[in-house]
Design a protein around this motif. Structure first.
Motif, PDB file in Angstrom:
ATOM      1  N   THR A   1      76.876  40.160  31.940  1.00  0.00           N
ATOM      2  CA  THR A   1      76.666  41.237  33.546  1.00  0.00           C
ATOM      3  C   THR A   1      74.619  40.224  33.684  1.00  0.00           C
ATOM      4  OG1 THR A   1      75.219  43.295  33.798  1.00  0.00           O
ATOM      5  CG2 THR A   1      74.741  42.007  31.781  1.00  0.00           C
ATOM      6  N   VAL A   2      74.542  40.732  35.008  1.00  0.00           N
ATOM      7  CA  VAL A   2      73.211  39.659  35.889  1.00  0.00           C
ATOM      8  C   VAL A   2      72.584  40.854  35.246  1.00  0.00           C
ATOM      9  CG1 VAL A   2      72.864  38.837  37.345  1.00  0.00           C
ATOM     10  CG2 VAL A   2      74.894  38.500  36.871  1.00  0.00           C
ATOM     11  N   ALA A   3      70.803  40.580  34.779  1.00  0.00           N
ATOM     12  CA  ALA A   3      69.951  41.027  35.090  1.00  0.00           C
ATOM     13  C   ALA A   3      68.771  40.600  36.282  1.00  0.00           C
ATOM     14  CB  ALA A   3      69.384  40.749  34.041  1.00  0.00           C
ATOM     15  N   THR A   4      68.642  41.052  36.613  1.00  0.00           N
ATOM     16  CA  THR A   4      67.150  40.388  38.246  1.00  0.00           C
ATOM     17  C   THR A   4      66.233  40.807  37.322  1.00  0.00           C
ATOM     18  OG1 THR A   4      67.568  42.821  39.469  1.00  0.00           O
ATOM     19  CG2 THR A   4      69.510  41.425  39.992  1.00  0.00           C
ATOM     20  N   GLY A   5      65.051  39.756  38.354  1.00  0.00           N
ATOM     21  CA  GLY A   5      64.295  39.837  37.703  1.00  0.00           C
ATOM     22  C   GLY A   5      63.055  38.999  38.109  1.00  0.00           C
ATOM     23  N   LYS A   6      62.076  38.893  37.233  1.00  0.00           N
ATOM     24  CA  LYS A   6      61.033  37.447  37.323  1.00  0.00           C
ATOM     25  C   LYS A   6      60.836  36.679  36.424  1.00  0.00           C
ATOM     26  CE  LYS A   6      57.222  40.730  37.985  1.00  0.00           C
ATOM     27  NZ  LYS A   6      56.221  41.483  38.595  1.00  0.00           N
ATOM     28  N   VAL A   7      59.825  35.435  36.422  1.00  0.00           N
ATOM     29  CA  VAL A   7      59.793  34.876  35.352  1.00  0.00           C
ATOM     30  C   VAL A   7      58.003  34.698  35.839  1.00  0.00           C
ATOM     31  CG1 VAL A   7      59.426  32.186  34.855  1.00  0.00           C
ATOM     32  CG2 VAL A   7      61.368  32.967  35.659  1.00  0.00           C
ATOM     33  N   ILE A   8      57.103  35.801  34.212  1.00  0.00           N
ATOM     34  CA  ILE A   8      55.945  35.814  34.305  1.00  0.00           C
ATOM     35  C   ILE A   8      55.410  34.939  33.052  1.00  0.00           C
ATOM     36  CG2 ILE A   8      56.238  37.626  35.860  1.00  0.00           C
ATOM     37  CD1 ILE A   8      55.696  39.207  33.120  1.00  0.00           C
ATOM     38  N   PRO A   9      53.926  34.582  32.939  1.00  0.00           N
ATOM     39  CA  PRO A   9      53.818  33.725  31.604  1.00  0.00           C
ATOM     40  C   PRO A   9      53.553  34.929  30.545  1.00  0.00           C
ATOM     41  CG  PRO A   9      51.991  33.651  33.499  1.00  0.00           C
ATOM     42  CD  PRO A   9      53.151  34.706  34.166  1.00  0.00           C
ATOM     43  N   LEU A  10      53.440  34.344  29.704  1.00  0.00           N
ATOM     44  CA  LEU A  10      53.670  35.617  28.179  1.00  0.00           C
ATOM     45  C   LEU A  10      52.023  36.097  27.778  1.00  0.00           C
ATOM     46  CD1 LEU A  10      55.129  36.067  25.626  1.00  0.00           C
ATOM     47  CD2 LEU A  10      54.318  34.606  24.564  1.00  0.00           C
ATOM     48  N   GLU A  11      51.183  34.822  28.069  1.00  0.00           N
ATOM     49  CA  GLU A  11      50.101  34.874  28.380  1.00  0.00           C
ATOM     50  C   GLU A  11      49.031  35.108  29.464  1.00  0.00           C
ATOM     51  OE1 GLU A  11      48.514  32.366  25.526  1.00  0.00           O
ATOM     52  OE2 GLU A  11      49.413  33.438  23.721  1.00  0.00           O
ATOM     53  N   GLU A  12      48.125  36.070  29.656  1.00  0.00           N
ATOM     54  CA  GLU A  12      47.655  35.890  31.285  1.00  0.00           C
ATOM     55  C   GLU A  12      46.689  37.288  30.750  1.00  0.00           C
ATOM     56  OE1 GLU A  12      48.712  37.604  35.833  1.00  0.00           O
ATOM     57  OE2 GLU A  12      50.426  36.665  34.909  1.00  0.00           O
ATOM     58  N   ALA A  13      45.337  36.723  31.340  1.00  0.00           N
ATOM     59  CA  ALA A  13      44.840  37.613  31.219  1.00  0.00           C
ATOM     60  C   ALA A  13      44.004  37.288  32.414  1.00  0.00           C
ATOM     61  CB  ALA A  13      43.461  37.042  30.439  1.00  0.00           C
ATOM     62  N   GLU A  14      43.186  39.213  32.868  1.00  0.00           N
ATOM     63  CA  GLU A  14      42.268  39.468  34.032  1.00  0.00           C
ATOM     64  C   GLU A  14      40.940  38.450  34.254  1.00  0.00           C
ATOM     65  OE1 GLU A  14      42.913  43.248  35.937  1.00  0.00           O
ATOM     66  OE2 GLU A  14      44.931  41.876  37.255  1.00  0.00           O
ATOM     67  N   ILE A  15      39.662  38.427  34.476  1.00  0.00           N
ATOM     68  CA  ILE A  15      38.884  37.967  34.146  1.00  0.00           C
ATOM     69  C   ILE A  15      37.742  39.132  34.468  1.00  0.00           C
ATOM     70  CG2 ILE A  15      36.798  36.240  33.856  1.00  0.00           C
ATOM     71  CD1 ILE A  15      39.523  36.163  31.699  1.00  0.00           C
ATOM     72  N   LYS A  16      36.788  39.416  34.199  1.00  0.00           N
ATOM     73  CA  LYS A  16      35.663  40.544  34.664  1.00  0.00           C
ATOM     74  C   LYS A  16      34.633  40.659  34.421  1.00  0.00           C
ATOM     75  CE  LYS A  16      39.469  43.987  35.066  1.00  0.00           C
ATOM     76  NZ  LYS A  16      40.050  44.053  36.311  1.00  0.00           N
ATOM     77  N   PRO A  17      33.231  41.086  35.630  1.00  0.00           N
ATOM     78  CA  PRO A  17      32.324  40.408  35.100  1.00  0.00           C
ATOM     79  C   PRO A  17      31.186  41.924  34.204  1.00  0.00           C
ATOM     80  CG  PRO A  17      32.459  41.980  37.180  1.00  0.00           C
ATOM     81  CD  PRO A  17      34.186  41.162  37.419  1.00  0.00           C
ATOM     82  N   LYS A  18      30.635  41.100  33.576  1.00  0.00           N
ATOM     83  CA  LYS A  18      29.730  42.458  32.701  1.00  0.00           C
ATOM     84  C   LYS A  18      28.931  42.941  33.223  1.00  0.00           C
ATOM     85  CE  LYS A  18      31.081  39.380  28.394  1.00  0.00           C
ATOM     86  NZ  LYS A  18      30.793  38.491  27.528  1.00  0.00           N
ATOM     87  N   VAL A  19      28.449  42.768  34.273  1.00  0.00           N
ATOM     88  CA  VAL A  19      27.364  42.967  35.345  1.00  0.00           C
ATOM     89  C   VAL A  19      27.951  43.352  36.966  1.00  0.00           C
ATOM     90  CG1 VAL A  19      25.759  42.354  33.169  1.00  0.00           C
ATOM     91  CG2 VAL A  19      26.051  41.172  35.670  1.00  0.00           C
ATOM     92  N   SER A  20      27.434  43.819  37.409  1.00  0.00           N
ATOM     93  CA  SER A  20      27.763  44.284  38.774  1.00  0.00           C
ATOM     94  C   SER A  20      26.202  43.616  39.518  1.00  0.00           C
ATOM     95  CB  SER A  20      27.037  45.660  39.186  1.00  0.00           C
ATOM     96  OG  SER A  20      28.576  46.565  38.190  1.00  0.00           O
ATOM     97  N   GLY A  21      26.634  42.906  40.304  1.00  0.00           N
ATOM     98  CA  GLY A  21      26.434  41.998  41.406  1.00  0.00           C
ATOM     99  C   GLY A  21      26.782  41.473  42.948  1.00  0.00           C
ATOM    100  N   ILE A  22      26.434  40.121  42.575  1.00  0.00           N
ATOM    101  CA  ILE A  22      26.675  39.729  44.150  1.00  0.00           C
ATOM    102  C   ILE A  22      27.391  38.504  43.808  1.00  0.00           C
ATOM    103  CG2 ILE A  22      26.819  38.349  46.172  1.00  0.00           C
ATOM    104  CD1 ILE A  22      24.597  40.656  46.665  1.00  0.00           C
ATOM    105  N   ILE A  23      28.852  37.614  43.870  1.00  0.00           N
ATOM    106  CA  ILE A  23      28.691  35.896  43.508  1.00  0.00           C
ATOM    107  C   ILE A  23      27.951  35.699  43.813  1.00  0.00           C
ATOM    108  CG2 ILE A  23      30.975  33.973  43.707  1.00  0.00           C
ATOM    109  CD1 ILE A  23      31.591  36.964  41.415  1.00  0.00           C
ATOM    110  N   GLU A  24      27.400  34.380  42.988  1.00  0.00           N
ATOM    111  CA  GLU A  24      26.489  33.589  43.759  1.00  0.00           C
ATOM    112  C   GLU A  24      26.936  32.225  44.243  1.00  0.00           C
ATOM    113  OE1 GLU A  24      21.688  32.498  42.934  1.00  0.00           O
ATOM    114  OE2 GLU A  24      23.548  32.075  40.786  1.00  0.00           O
ATOM    115  N   LYS A  25      28.412  31.806  43.073  1.00  0.00           N
ATOM    116  CA  LYS A  25      29.016  30.617  42.690  1.00  0.00           C
ATOM    117  C   LYS A  25      29.995  30.147  42.268  1.00  0.00           C
ATOM    118  CE  LYS A  25      27.858  25.483  42.345  1.00  0.00           C
ATOM    119  NZ  LYS A  25      26.961  24.809  42.249  1.00  0.00           N
ATOM    120  N   ILE A  26      31.207  29.623  42.965  1.00  0.00           N
ATOM    121  CA  ILE A  26      32.316  29.971  41.545  1.00  0.00           C
ATOM    122  C   ILE A  26      32.419  28.460  41.604  1.00  0.00           C
ATOM    123  CG2 ILE A  26      34.763  30.376  41.924  1.00  0.00           C
ATOM    124  CD1 ILE A  26      34.179  32.564  43.978  1.00  0.00           C
ATOM    125  N   TYR A  27      33.179  28.455  40.395  1.00  0.00           N
ATOM    126  CA  TYR A  27      32.602  26.738  39.870  1.00  0.00           C
ATOM    127  C   TYR A  27      34.445  25.955  39.471  1.00  0.00           C
ATOM    128  CZ  TYR A  27      27.983  27.546  38.709  1.00  0.00           C
ATOM    129  OH  TYR A  27      26.395  27.957  39.069  1.00  0.00           O
TER     130      TYR A  27
END
Length: 372
Positions: A46-72
């Motif tokens: 049988t055939v299963a349809t799907g996608k390839v995704i990373p095993l470990e994935e994390a969303e990085i969120k801020p600890k304070v509210s504010g405005i993005i000053e610089k992205i490195y």
């Protein structure tokens, strides 16, 4: 006499024509061909349809509210735990700022007052005018006022800038990588306003990081097939973006609960993919996984198109050749099928010639072509 001969000749010719038509019509208009059974390997999958995704994935969120000053960093960059991703400029709340400034002034007044009392008590204690206990009480009040002043100043600093002075990259305004891996996405830009992650809000995602060396296949199988697969089954995964390449994957998860999609119940499955260095596999590639449900090697088989089914009993049968364009019906017992070939358990032998019932003669095919 001449008329008799003429009519006699016509009668004989007519009889010959009728005999010729009778012989021609007695033959089957379709000449059936035959095929012999053969041995082959049959794999039911049988055939299963799907996608390839990373095993470990994390969303990085801020600890304070504010405005993005610089992205490195940029999307696609590799980072390690603790690497700086962005900095945030805090926009203080006016009410909280006024309150903090008032607390600093009050703490400063108390500190000034306790310092005067402390200095006086120290001189009196050195002269022996007051007891040690009275001096230590004054000293304690002075130290307490000093600590309160420092706390009030730090609180004011946190409200203004999001962190106290002297904490370096551990400050809440510094957004750092929580895991090592590759930056998949940075959905914000410099100047964007972000919300901190808390109990009532998921927060704004600043970056998504994943380990691209560990990928899994995530797909779905129908409820009719899920009971026939088990953990540890080897999958063959084909990626839509990479042609003529299959990756091995080991099934390690089968969902205990299905979800209904378009009237059919589907179950989620996951499998660890074994990658190599030939291609770079990106997150989100669409993929199909071949799952072997049953396999038999070197079994007696015929093409599934040769089967016929009884209209009343719906049992399968074939027609076996007994003479020139003569066939007899044989009931057969079937095994597994791959949709093209089907296993024959009993009913025929390897030497039998089976009628190709759904294929006409070449002459009929030519006539049909001319008509079309």
């Amino acid at each position: 006499m001449k008329k008799i001969l003429i009519f006699g000749s016509i009668a004989v010719a007519l009889i010959l024509v009728l005999v010729w038509f009778g012989i021609k019509n007695s033959k089957s208009p379709i000449q059936y061909e035959t095929e012999k059974p053969f041995k082959t390997n049959i794999v039911r999958k049988t055939v299963a349809t799907g996608k390839v995704i990373p095993l470990e994935e994390a969303e990085i969120k801020p600890k304070v509210s504010g405005i993005i000053e610089k992205i490195y960093v940029e999307e696609g960059a590799k980072v390690k735990v603790g690497d700086l991703i962005a900095t945030i400029r805090v926009v203080p709340n006016i009410q909280a700022l006024n309150s903090a400034q008032g607390n600093v002034k009050n703490a400063q007044l108390r500190y000034n007052n306790t310092k005067i009392l402390y200095d006086r008590s120290k001189k009196l204690f050195e002269k022996g005018v007051i007891s040690r206990q009275e001096f230590e009480t004054t000293e304690l009040n002075f130290n307490s006022a000093k600590q309160d002043l420092n706390n009030a100043k730090n609180n004011l600093q946190i409200i203004k800038k999001g962190s106290a002075a002297g904490v370096g990259r551990t400050a809440n305004t510094y957004v750092t990588a929580e895991i090592s891996g590759t930056i998949l996405e940075i959905p914000v830009r410099k100047g964007n306003q972000v919300i901190e992650s808390n109990t009532f809000n998921a927060g704004t995602t600043i970056a998504t990081i994943a380990d691209m060396t560990k990928m899994i296949f995530e797909g779905k199988v129908d409820e009719a097939e899920v009971g026939k697969i088990k953990k540890g089954t080897v999958l063959e995964v084909s990626l839509g973006a990479i042609e003529n390449k299959k990756y091995k994957a080991k099934l390690n998860f089968i969902a205990p609960k299905g979800t209904e999609e378009n009237g059919a119940v589907q179950f989620k499955i996951k499998g660890d993919i074994t990658l190599d260095d030939e291609y770079f596999v990106r997150a989100g590639y669409s993929a199909n996984a071949d799952i072997v449900l049953e396999k038999k090697d070197s079994v007696l088989s015929i093409k599934e198109a040769l089967l016929q089914f009884d209209k009343k009993t719906e049992k399968p049968f074939v027609e076996v050749k007994t003479g020139d364009q003569e066939f007899e019906k044989r009931d057969v017992e079937l095994g597994i099928s791959d949709g093209i070939n089907v296993e024959i358990i009993s009913g025929i032998t390897p030497d039998d010639e089976i009628k190709i019932w759904n294929k006409t003669s070449k002459k009929d095919d030519k006539k049909r072509d001319r008509r079309n």
